[in-house]
Design an enzyme around this catalytic site. Structure first.
Site, PDB file in Angstrom:
ATOM      1  CG  HIS A 269      45.250 -26.713  -2.752  1.00 40.73           C
ATOM      2  ND1 HIS A 269      45.430 -27.377  -3.839  1.00 40.73           N
ATOM      3  CD2 HIS A 269      46.176 -26.980  -1.789  1.00 40.73           C
ATOM      4  CE1 HIS A 269      46.645 -28.324  -3.557  1.00 40.73           C
ATOM      5  NE2 HIS A 269      47.004 -27.883  -2.536  1.00 40.73           N
TER       6      HIS A 269
ATOM      7  CG  HIS B  78      43.730 -31.173  -1.813  1.00 42.76           C
ATOM      8  ND1 HIS B  78      43.983 -29.949  -1.324  1.00 42.76           N
ATOM      9  CD2 HIS B  78      44.873 -31.999  -1.265  1.00 42.76           C
ATOM     10  CE1 HIS B  78      44.891 -30.022  -0.297  1.00 42.76           C
ATOM     11  NE2 HIS B  78      45.662 -31.167  -0.379  1.00 42.76           N
TER      12      HIS B  78
ATOM     13  CB  CYS C 120      65.296 -28.444  14.642  1.00 44.73           C
ATOM     14  SG  CYS C 120      64.820 -26.640  14.996  1.00 44.73           S
TER      15      CYS C 120
ATOM     16  CB  CYS D 299      61.211 -27.861  14.358  1.00 44.77           C
ATOM     17  SG  CYS D 299      61.752 -26.658  13.089  1.00 44.77           S
TER      18      CYS D 299
ATOM     19  CB  CYS E 136      66.651 -25.580  11.778  1.00 45.45           C
ATOM     20  SG  CYS E 136      64.927 -25.714  11.469  1.00 45.45           S
TER      21      CYS E 136
ATOM     22  CG  HIS F 222      63.894 -22.573  14.416  1.00 45.58           C
ATOM     23  ND1 HIS F 222      63.258 -23.664  14.120  1.00 45.58           N
ATOM     24  CD2 HIS F 222      62.817 -22.161  15.444  1.00 45.58           C
ATOM     25  CE1 HIS F 222      61.980 -23.731  14.540  1.00 45.58           C
ATOM     26  NE2 HIS F 222      61.698 -22.576  15.340  1.00 45.58           N
TER      27      HIS F 222
ATOM     28  CE  LYS G 114      53.822 -28.204  -5.366  1.00 43.43           C
ATOM     29  NZ  LYS G 114      54.564 -28.538  -4.573  1.00 43.43           N
TER      30      LYS G 114
ATOM     31  CE  LYS H  14      48.660 -25.284   2.281  1.00 49.76           C
ATOM     32  NZ  LYS H  14      48.456 -26.071   3.580  1.00 49.76           N
TER      33      LYS H  14
END
Length: 526
Positions: free
Chosen positions: A21, A24, A130, A133, A155, A158, A305, A308
């Site tokens: 994006h 970068h 977790c 995860c 977590c 989750h 900021k 995505k």
RNA sequence: GGCAGGGUAGCUCAGUUGGUGAGAGCGCACGACUCAUAAUCGUGAGGUCGCGGGUUCGAAUCCCGCUCCUGCUACCA
């Protein structure tokens, strides 16, 4: 060509799993402009970028996509990251991948050295894990439980309780370097810049450093720990080393000595890795710390900021497809004070493109070349007597060139552009005041007309040279149109630190038609 | 919570150690000009300098309080 001082500049290496994006691209462009500037100024320049390809996340996405991590990384490098460099016209000297053999073997060398010297020890890593995860969670993803899990840590993803697990890890004795790092920041105020970034780093280190877990054994996608191949090196430890493995650490000592230390351009989110962990690693290995670590700001979209997840991520091609790579490069470096956060908006981009690139610089080139073509059949006229106004222009050019070089050295890229742009503004005013079209009506004014247009042409020559690191495509076109390529040689060979000296464009050169450097963009399209 | 930075014209931002009527660029209005990409040049309009106190002959600039925003507060690249 490389006569002067060594100048080695790096960008962070891209984590291949990300989608490219404009954040970068911003980092890349900034480093590229500084690199091009130094290169064209005759410094012994080397610019490095590349990709970070190890780690559990990549292993997982590769597996999820039914392939191996290496093939997955190959695909992303080929389809996403190298094309990004094309999109924004980056002239890097090298591209390192953390899966390169030269990198992996040197990482092992480095690690072994630290191990042999006692900076690495075997310990136990204990942290909250977790199950959902399948990984240890960082502090930022641990929250207090509610409802049935009241009083427990859960977590963030989750919302289920975490387990306290232990894993055998190798640790780097980073805590040994707290005082030396603080001394470094103190003795070399420029080591971390800008000032705000430096303050945060100092504040952080003052709290005291603990040792860093640098190996993982729960997965195997990474550089093997040389004395224990059941472990792979922690991705950051691996990734940071790219800055030295790419220039020959452990393999080509003469090249390493020639290049290192480097100037690191990084986003402020990864400042700590570069300003704390990295120099500590280098100290442990007995190597020089970086020349400087510069943390630039965020790009803000709509005051937030860019990210995505919030759908504010913008692909560089969305901008370059309409405005071109030169405009992309110019816009972000001009509109945002390098080091501070900056607001991006399509309106601002569009407005600056129109006002500064099209109406300011592009039209200036256009009107000057058109007049030389019309009044002198395209032959660069000889200047006659200079008047005060002509000399004033020369002074402006000289000062702009000096100021810009000073600003680039301080990584104040926006200031450098502002300085260079004084030439554009002054030249436009000078032409309007001098009224060459009026002079052209009376042959008796031929000498004066020639002086005015020569002054304008040589000002354009200076602009082409000074702006070539930022606007490589447009300045190349201008250079051709000025007939300078035929007489002075390639634009990139023009010594940047001499650009401010007047009367370089040879009289008698022939200018040629110039297509619009920055064509107007109809609002309907944008 | 702690630490740091910030809230200045419609927009993006400058504003040194407190002192001529608070600035720039863009946008807007008017004028000049015509070489040029309907470009350029000039002039002008427009601001309770976050809020409230205080220090001072005088504060956007120093002190106190309040409010809002952002970043950092380690192992996510």
């Amino acid at each position: 060509m490389a006569s002067g001082n060594s100048f080695y500049i790096t960008t962070p290496i891209f984590y291949v799993n990300d989608a490219p994006h404009i954040g970068h691209a911003y980092t890349e462009v900034a480093a590229d402009v500084v690199a091009r500037w130094h290169r064209q100024a005759g410094d012994d320049t080397w610019s490095l970028t590349g990709t970070d390809e190890h780690g559990e996340k990549i292993l997982r996405t590769a597996t999820a996509n039914g392939t191996t991590p290496k093939k997955w990384a190959d695909k992303l490098v080929t389809e996403a990251w190298k094309p990004l460099l094309e999109t924004i016209n980056i002239a890097n000297d090298d591209f390192i991948r953390t899966t390169d053999e030269r990198h992996e073997s040197s990482v092992q060398l480095f690690l072994q050295r630290l191990y042999d010297d006692g900076y690495i020890y075997s310990g136990e890593y204990e942290a909250l894990y977790c199950v959902g995860c399948e990984e240890f969670k960082p502090q930022s993803e641990i929250v207090n439980g509610t409802g049935p899990f009241e009083g427990q840590k859960v977590c963030a993803i989750h919302s289920k309780p975490l387990e306290l697990l232990k894993e055998k890890n190798y640790f780097f004795r980073m805590s040994d370097f707290t005082e030396r790092l603080l001394a470094l920041y103190e003795e070399r105020p420029d080591f971390v810049q800008p000032e705000s970034a430096r303050n945060e780093v100092i504040q952080f280190v003052r709290q005291g450093l603990s040792d860093l877990s640098i190996s993982r054994s729960s997965f195997d996608w990474g550089v093997k720990v040389p004395w224990d191949d059941s472990h792979v090196v922690y991705v950051w430890f691996d990734a940071l080393l790219n800055y030295i493995t790419a220039v020959g650490y452990g393999q080509d000592e003469s090249n390493f000595d020639r290049r290192w230390p480097a100037t690191h351009i990084v986003g402020k989110d990864i400042l700590r890795f570069h300003a704390v962990i990295w120099p500590a690693m280098l100290m442990a290995a007995g190597l020089e710390v970086p020349k400087q670590v510069f943390g630039h700001g965020w790009l803000l979209v709509g005051g937030e900021k860019m990210s995505k997840s919030k759908l504010t991520g913008i692909a560089p091609t969305e901008i370059t497809d309409t405005f071109g790579s030169d405009a992309f490069r110019y816009y972000f470096l001009r509109a945002i004070a390098f080091g501070q956060d900056g607001s991006f908006s399509w309106e601002d981009l569009s407005a600056r493109y129109q006002a500064e690139l099209a109406n300011g610089f592009g039209n200036l080139a256009s009107r000057v070349i058109a007049m030389v073509t019309k009044y002198f059949d395209g032959v660069v006229p000889a200047p006659a007597e200079y008047t005060d106004v002509d000399l004033a222009i020369q002074a402006v050019v000289q000062k702009a060139a000096e100021d810009a070089d000073r600003s680039i050295n301080a990584l104040a890229i926006h200031d450098a552009l502002a300085s260079i742009w004084t030439i554009v503004d002054e030249l436009n005013g000078y032409i309007t005041d001098s009224e060459p079209w009026a002079l052209a009506k009376d042959p008796a004014n031929a000498a004066r007309l020639g002086t005015v247009l020569y002054t304008a042409l040589d000002g354009l020559r200076a602009l082409a040279v000074l702006l070539s690191p930022v606007l490589p495509q447009a300045t190349d076109k201008l250079w051709e149109a000025l007939g300078a390529a035929a007489t002075l040689g390639a634009l990139v060979d023009q010594p940047l630190r001499e650009a401010g000296r007047f009367e370089q464009l040879p009289e008698g050169s022939t200018v040629s038609a110039l297509q619009a450097l920055f064509p107007r963009i109809e609002p309907a399209v944008a």
